[in-house]
Motif scaffolding. Structure first.
Motif, PDB file in Angstrom:
ATOM      1  N   VAL A  25       0.842  -1.204   0.000  1.00  0.00           N
ATOM      2  CA  VAL A  25       0.000   0.000   0.000  1.00  0.00           C
ATOM      3  C   VAL A  25       0.876   1.253   0.000  1.00  0.00           C
ATOM      4  N   ILE A  26       1.935   1.240   0.792  1.00  0.00           N
ATOM      5  CA  ILE A  26       2.856   2.384   0.835  1.00  0.00           C
ATOM      6  C   ILE A  26       3.556   2.557  -0.508  1.00  0.00           C
ATOM      7  N   ASP A  27       4.017   1.456  -1.086  1.00  0.00           N
ATOM      8  CA  ASP A  27       4.687   1.533  -2.386  1.00  0.00           C
ATOM      9  C   ASP A  27       3.746   2.065  -3.466  1.00  0.00           C
ATOM     10  N   HIS A  28       2.462   1.727  -3.362  1.00  0.00           N
ATOM     11  CA  HIS A  28       1.479   2.210  -4.338  1.00  0.00           C
ATOM     12  C   HIS A  28       1.438   3.737  -4.345  1.00  0.00           C
ATOM     13  N   GLN A  29       1.767   4.339  -3.205  1.00  0.00           N
ATOM     14  CA  GLN A  29       1.765   5.799  -3.078  1.00  0.00           C
ATOM     15  C   GLN A  29       3.166   6.384  -3.192  1.00  0.00           C
ATOM     16  N   ASP A  30       4.069   5.608  -3.801  1.00  0.00           N
ATOM     17  CA  ASP A  30       5.453   6.065  -3.988  1.00  0.00           C
ATOM     18  C   ASP A  30       6.117   6.393  -2.656  1.00  0.00           C
ATOM     19  N   GLY A  31       5.716   5.650  -1.619  1.00  0.00           N
ATOM     20  CA  GLY A  31       6.352   5.793  -0.318  1.00  0.00           C
ATOM     21  C   GLY A  31       5.856   6.949   0.512  1.00  0.00           C
ATOM     22  N   ARG A  32       4.861   7.693   0.029  1.00  0.00           N
ATOM     23  CA  ARG A  32       4.349   8.865   0.765  1.00  0.00           C
ATOM     24  C   ARG A  32       2.877   8.653   1.093  1.00  0.00           C
ATOM     25  N   MET A  33       2.587   8.351   2.363  1.00  0.00           N
ATOM     26  CA  MET A  33       1.214   8.127   2.800  1.00  0.00           C
ATOM     27  C   MET A  33       0.452   9.451   2.844  1.00  0.00           C
ATOM     28  N   ARG A  34      -0.757   9.442   2.319  1.00  0.00           N
ATOM     29  CA  ARG A  34      -1.610  10.634   2.350  1.00  0.00           C
ATOM     30  C   ARG A  34      -2.735  10.507   3.361  1.00  0.00           C
ATOM     31  N   ASP A  35      -2.871   9.322   3.940  1.00  0.00           N
ATOM     32  CA  ASP A  35      -3.902   9.077   4.943  1.00  0.00           C
ATOM     33  C   ASP A  35      -3.407   7.961   5.843  1.00  0.00           C
ATOM     34  N   ASP A  36      -3.962   7.887   7.054  1.00  0.00           N
ATOM     35  CA  ASP A  36      -3.661   6.760   7.927  1.00  0.00           C
ATOM     36  C   ASP A  36      -4.226   5.486   7.309  1.00  0.00           C
ATOM     37  N   ALA A  37      -3.549   4.377   7.552  1.00  0.00           N
ATOM     38  CA  ALA A  37      -4.007   3.091   7.032  1.00  0.00           C
ATOM     39  C   ALA A  37      -3.749   2.007   8.062  1.00  0.00           C
ATOM     40  N   THR A  38      -4.774   1.210   8.334  1.00  0.00           N
ATOM     41  CA  THR A  38      -4.677   0.128   9.316  1.00  0.00           C
ATOM     42  C   THR A  38      -5.184  -1.161   8.708  1.00  0.00           C
ATOM     43  N   LEU A  39      -4.474  -2.254   8.992  1.00  0.00           N
ATOM     44  CA  LEU A  39      -4.870  -3.575   8.523  1.00  0.00           C
ATOM     45  C   LEU A  39      -4.777  -4.536   9.703  1.00  0.00           C
ATOM     46  N   VAL A  40      -5.834  -5.306   9.929  1.00  0.00           N
ATOM     47  CA  VAL A  40      -5.886  -6.265  11.035  1.00  0.00           C
ATOM     48  C   VAL A  40      -6.372  -7.606  10.504  1.00  0.00           C
ATOM     49  N   LEU A  41      -5.683  -8.674  10.884  1.00  0.00           N
ATOM     50  CA  LEU A  41      -6.054 -10.028  10.485  1.00  0.00           C
ATOM     51  C   LEU A  41      -6.406 -10.823  11.734  1.00  0.00           C
ATOM     52  N   VAL A  42      -7.583 -11.415  11.740  1.00  0.00           N
ATOM     53  CA  VAL A  42      -8.047 -12.253  12.844  1.00  0.00           C
ATOM     54  C   VAL A  42      -8.249 -13.668  12.302  1.00  0.00           C
ATOM     55  N   GLU A  43      -7.558 -14.632  12.879  1.00  0.00           N
ATOM     56  CA  GLU A  43      -7.680 -16.031  12.434  1.00  0.00           C
ATOM     57  C   GLU A  43      -8.203 -16.893  13.574  1.00  0.00           C
TER      58      GLU A  43
END
Length: 401
Positions: A367-385
């Motif tokens: 996701v960061i690479d998609h933005q050329d390394g510059r985040m424009r918004d906060d991003a959170t990812l959580v995996l529950v197994e």
């Protein structure tokens, strides 16, 4: 090993009770040399999990950070498996440092020629060192400073204080998450707790990107935890958070949330959504469905009580939860990362065989690479197994009267 393992570790544990955080690097080296090693060094992952940084004694020279994606030490961190390498006329052991389930870094130990590596025994050493390091981290700043690759914004400083450990693993479940940009994040948050055969979990995204967003998140998550610890239901959690944010900010601020409960005996998930993206159901490393939440307004805006959605998991199933900063991440050309690409990334990264925390890290890096390394918004990812019912726990339960 030169010294008896049990007695040396016992002595280290006894001495550690009165250590200041700055004393830890020297005391770890002292203990490991007693066990027959030439030297040892602890390398801690920075908050973005991009590099490993040496934890040194005050005044000691800093070694060059080790990139996590391109070094052997980084692979040990990623795979959570030790590595053994030749080192001059000796052997170098790189050992994962894991606190319970949460990856902290890598312990680098150099043994003299002819010394049996005894990797399993050294892993026990690494476990104890990690536990002591985490315990001491609350009493000083050296460990926290070591984990910083660059200065941290005030809003992010406050936000990190609200986070639980990034990963929990047991015989029945895995919960692992990551939020970025670590040094500027404001508003995104996740939380979890296990009690009475239930995993409670939450993902939250407060409006804005300033310190006010962090304060909104803090109020909402505190209300959620207070309700949860008081035995409240999912809808009562929502009501507590909605009331608290509305009362504190007068309807001028809000947060989207997902609150959920996973029954660890049956795999049944109950969840509610307040303006938040729906979770994705992952089975056999593939996204197979979206949880059909019936959301209400974000907390703080006084919407109608949300409906409770039920989802039944099979052993090995996962829930993927995220904030809009994941799917709405834009490239330089304005192209969204999008849910379709997220679905594709989930399958590819889970197929690598890396542990779940590494799969999450890799997806977030994409996701960061998609933005050329510059985040424009906060991003959170959580995996529950949900791994399935653990019958061994039933054998430990006391008999019914």
């Amino acid at each position: 090993m030169a010294g008896d393992l049990g007695s040396v570790l016992e002595d280290f544990l006894r001495r550690s009770r009165h250590l200041e955080p700055d004393d830890l690097p020297g005391e770890v080296t002292r203990m490991i040399v007693r066990l027959g090693a030439r030297r040892a060094e602890m390398h801690l992952a920075d908050h973005d999990q991009m590099e490993l940084r040496a934890l040194t004694a005050p005044g000691a020279d800093q070694t060059e950070p080790k990139p996590i994606d391109s070094t052997v030490a980084g692979r040990v961190f990623r795979a959570e498996e030790p590595a053994e390498l030749p080192e001059g006329d000796g052997t170098r052991l790189l050992l994962p440092m894991i606190n319970g389930s949460h990856r902290i870094g890598v312990l680098d130990v150099v043994l003299p020629d002819g010394r049996d590596a005894g990797t399993e025994r050294w892993l026990r050493v690494a476990d104890l060192v990690t536990d002591v390091l985490v315990a001491k981290s609350a009493y000083g700043d050296r460990i926290a400073v070591t984990q910083r690759r660059r200065p941290m914004a005030l809003r992010a400083e406050a936000q990190r204080m609200l986070l639980p450990p990034l990963t929990l693993t047991s015989a029945r479940l895995i919960v692992t998450g990551l939020l970025v940009p670590s040094y500027e994040v404001a508003g995104d948050l996740f939380d979890y707790a296990v009690s009475d055969d239930t995993l409670h979990f939450a993902v939250l995204d407060a409006m804005g990107h300033s310190l006010s967003a962090t304060l909104t998140a803090a109020v909402a998550i505190a209300a959620y935890r207070n309700s949860r610890r008081g035995g409240g239901s999912l809808v009562e959690h929502w009501q507590a958070a909605d009331d608290a944010v509305a009362q504190e900010f007068g309807g001028e601020r809000f947060a989207t949330v997902v609150f959920g409960e996973l029954d660890l005996q049956t795999g049944s998930v109950r969840s509610i959504s307040a303006g938040h993206p729906s979770a994705l159901l992952v089975r056999d490393n593939r996204v197979v469905a979206r949880c059909a939440d019936d959301p209400t307004l974000p907390v703080g805006l006084g919407g109608d009580a949300p409906a409770v959605t039920e989802t039944n998991l099979q052993p090995g199933d996962r829930l993927l939860l995220f904030t809009d900063g994941i799917v709405e991440a834009r490239s330089h050309e304005g192209e969204f990362f999008g849910e379709e690409q997220l679905v594709e990334q989930v399958g590819r990264e889970l197929d690598t065989g890396f542990p779940a925390p590494e799969a999450v890290r890799r997806i977030v890096r994409n996701v960061i690479d998609h933005q050329d390394g510059r985040m424009r918004d906060d991003a959170t990812l959580v995996l529950v197994e949900w791994k399935g019912r653990d019958r061994s726990r039933e054998q430990l339960s006391p008999p019914s009267p």
